[in-house]
Design an enzyme around this catalytic site. Structure first.
Site, PDB file in Angstrom:
ATOM      1  CD  GLU A 265      39.769  30.449  40.992  1.00  0.00           C
ATOM      2  OE1 GLU A 265      39.372  29.295  40.748  1.00  0.00           O
ATOM      3  OE2 GLU A 265      40.928  30.836  40.796  1.00  0.00           O
TER       4      GLU A 265
ATOM      5  CG  ASP B 157      39.875  29.328  37.292  1.00  0.00           C
ATOM      6  OD1 ASP B 157      40.705  30.245  37.387  1.00  0.00           O
ATOM      7  OD2 ASP B 157      38.687  29.511  36.953  1.00  0.00           O
TER       8      ASP B 157
ATOM      9  CG  ASP C 258      43.899  26.869  37.628  1.00  0.00           C
ATOM     10  OD1 ASP C 258      43.334  26.743  38.734  1.00  0.00           O
ATOM     11  OD2 ASP C 258      44.005  27.961  37.044  1.00  0.00           O
TER      12      ASP C 258
ATOM     13  CG  ASP D  15      46.375  29.560  41.574  1.00  0.00           C
ATOM     14  OD1 ASP D  15      47.135  29.109  42.449  1.00  0.00           O
ATOM     15  OD2 ASP D  15      46.679  30.489  40.816  1.00  0.00           O
TER      16      ASP D  15
END
Length: 658
Positions: free
Chosen positions: A431, A508, A510, A512
């Site tokens: 990413e 990541d 998280d 997203d």
């Protein structure tokens, strides 16, 4: 459906041993009670490892119970200076209590033991209907008992004179409701006991099995030649191409490692039929390997490679790899570490990063000296590795011809790997360009390729296969892989041109990142299902936290730890507190994303096979319809109403890092 309330009364606090009984699978192997018995055996083995026990006796009783007896020092029965509770009671009733903490401060009963989890026999107690303990210590025989999942039901009583005898006897009655089978796995138990005999020189290990008619079937283990004789027994009729190489070295002076840390090993190379290898850490069998095995292989590879280059054995154009050297090698490895870190409570895999450097350094030096002192044997080993390298390169040439015959041009942003070995090659879908840059610098260029993704991949659930390549990101992924979109019932031949054995999604940690993972999994599930069916798709698990521990004086160098989530961070902080590390010597940092990691951190946590953590993506057998229905609910455009209802019902179960 009744409306559920969510208020102060909704919270439940688990006390004592309740967490173990609520979620036994988090603490032990639940297929059988074998592992909770091994916790008791490991305590007896730790007494032997510390030099205080010479005999370990295990008995399986006809009523389904089991007992473990040793002639060590006996568990202390006096009051703990702070808790004001008998130490023997604490050992069986507190998850984080034991004689294996404070090692560096000199307050531990054991310099080397199977880890700092501190939950061993407490888990055994929690998952047993009854436990009886007999302790011979200070000339007296003491007894105490537990029942009903860990409650103390009898006080510590003195029942007789022990004379000069000392030791501990623990008898357990496992609670069948926590296990798939109430019977002990005899093969696993015998393998564990045999390993204790191999690794504990001079210690007698015996297993008695009480038969239905009251007779006793006994087995005992003794290996006069230690691990060398053990590997020879495992090999059976298979003959090594050179004599077995065994050695041992432990640290004798303070420095980067603690005094006493080190390893013992035996290596053997076989042209055909090499026996299975085994590794141990402080007598604990590590069936899934870990960083100590990675260190052994790295040290062996560097030693053999150096020997081959020094004696000009490598043919022109042949580049030796680690698998060429270690692919036909069998080993028994026994490592001693002061503070081993395992993956999970059942300790099947070692995660301690310092073990790689420790083991590789001592193995390389000693093996290289042995090879140069036994040149003919060294040449036989090197020539076997060279034959493996030539075979690998020949296979790679066939793949290259197949690949070069196609018309597809690899995407320009792909940083490809050098190897053509599909079984070794890995493609990381990363990413963001920032993380992609760190990944390129931190990767192993030989086998790891990087494809940065800019933004989120298009939701491909309802896209027709013929229109997929209109999206640039999807086009680049497909071309890099060398695989065309296909249906679930397509033959495995659709993967004939696959260029990477592992496709690793690295996003990541998280919300997203989870969304990107979901979009990519949707793409592979809908249009490249054979990648999932054949186990090629993986998800990297980068950590949320980095914990830096400052140096603690001589013999206690600085170290860096990583925590996957808040739970792991809390466990690390609790362990450091037990080790008496001052809070001002601990610095906790939180990663906002992969882009914040430098190349070394990204390699350590997410890319190095020795230390990374990954999850293989699989589909549960028999769950095809359920999986299809869930993907449709979450990803189909026409399901927005049902998706909203589902989120209202299930939203409270989500643990989102917002």
């Amino acid at each position: 459906m009744a409306k559920q309330t969510y208020d102060e009364s909704s919270f439940r606090v688990l006390k004592g041993l309740e967490p173990v009984r609520e979620r036994p699978g988090m603490y032990t192997e639940t297929s059988s009670p074998t592992h909770i018995l091994q916790e008791v055996i490991d305590n007896a083995a730790d007494e032997a490892l510390a030099g205080h026990a010479r005999n370990i006796h295990v008995k399986l009783h006809a009523d389904g119970s089991a007992s473990v007896t040793d002639d060590g020092r006996g568990i202390p029965v006096g009051l703990h200076p702070e808790e004001k509770i008998p130490v023997a009671v604490l050992a069986f009733t507190r998850l984080h209590a034991g004689g294996k903490f404070d090692k560096k401060a000199g307050n531990s009963a054991y310099a080397f033991s199977g880890g700092l989890h501190g939950v061993g026999v407490a888990v055994t107690n929690a998952l047993s209907t009854r436990i009886e303990v007999e302790i011979r210590r200070d000339g007296k025989i003491h007894t105490l008992g537990f029942a009903d999942g860990g409650e103390q039901v009898s006080p510590i009583d003195i029942v007789g004179e022990a004379g000069k005898q000392s030791g501990t006897r623990v008898r357990i009655w496992p609670d069948a409701k926590y296990f798939d089978s109430a019977k002990f796995n005899l093969a696993t138990l015998e393998r564990a006991l045999r390993s204790k005999a191999v690794l504990l020189s001079g210690v007698a290990v015996q297993l008695d099995i009480e038969q239905a008619d009251g007779s006793i079937a006994s087995k005992s283990w003794h290996y006069a030649d230690g691990i060398r004789g053990y590997l020879a027994d495992l090999a059976g009729d298979a003959e090594p191409i050179a004599p077995l190489f065994s050695a041992e070295r432990h640290v004798t002076e303070d420095g980067d490692y603690a005094i006493g840390e080190g390893a013992a090993w035996v290596l053997g190379w076989y042209a055909e039929g090499a026996p299975a290898s085994e590794s141990y850490v402080n007598l604990i069998p590590t069936s899934l390997g870990g960083t100590h095995e990675s260190g052994l292989r790295a040290g062996v590879f560097e030693a053999v490679k150096s020997f081959a280059e020094h004696h000009a054995l490598l043919p022109r154009g042949v580049k030796m790899q680690q698998d060429d050297v270690c692919g036909r090698m069998a080993f028994i490895l026994s490592v001693r570490l002061l503070d081993p870190q395992f993956q999970g409570q059942i300790k099947e895999k070692l995660n301690s990063r310092e073990a790689v450097k420790l083991v590789s350094g001592i193995v390389r030096d000693m093996l290289e000296n042995w090879l140069n002192g036994h040149v003919e044997h060294g040449k036989a080993i090197a020539e076997l590795a060279i034959r493996q390298a030539l075979a690998r390169q020949k296979s790679a040439q066939k793949i290259e011809k197949k690949k070069s015959s196609g018309v597809a041009v690899l995407p320009g942003k792909l940083s490809d790997c050098e190897s053509e070995d599909i079984g070794e090659n890995e493609l990381f879908l990363v990413e963001g360009d920032s993380a992609g840059g760190s990944a390129k610098q931190g990767r192993d260029r030989e086998i790891q390729a990087i494809l940065p993704l800019r933004g989120k991949v298009q939701n491909a659930f309802e896209i027709d296969a013929n229109q997929l390549y209109a999206n640039r990101e999807i086009h680049d992924i497909a071309v890099a892989l060398g695989v065309e979109p296909h249906a679930p019932d397509a033959p495995d031949a659709v993967l004939a041109n696959l260029r990477y054995g592992k496709l690793i999604i690295m996003a990541d940690a998280d919300v997203d990142g989870s969304h990107i993972q979901t979009l990519l999994l949707t793409l592979f599930y809908r249009h490249f299902p054979k990648l999932i069916d054949n186990g090629h798709v993986w998800i990297a698990q980068p950590p949320l936290y980095r914990v830096d521990v400052a140096a603690q004086g001589k013999g206690k160098p600085a170290k860096r730890l990583y925590a996957l989530d808040d739970g792991e961070l809390e466990a690390i902080q609790e362990r450091l507190a037990k080790e008496k590390v001052a809070p001002n010597h601990i610095e906790v940092g939180r990663f906002k994303g992969l882009g914040e990691m430098n190349p070394q951190q990204l390699r350590e946590t997410s890319m190095d096979p020795a230390t990374r953590r990954m999850l293989r993506v699989t589909q549960r057998p028999g769950a095809d319809e359920e999986t299809r229905r869930m993907f449709s609910l979450l990803m189909a455009k026409g399901e927005s109403g049902n998706r909203r209802t589902w989120m209202e019902q299930k939203g409270s179960a989500v643990e989102a890092d917002l």
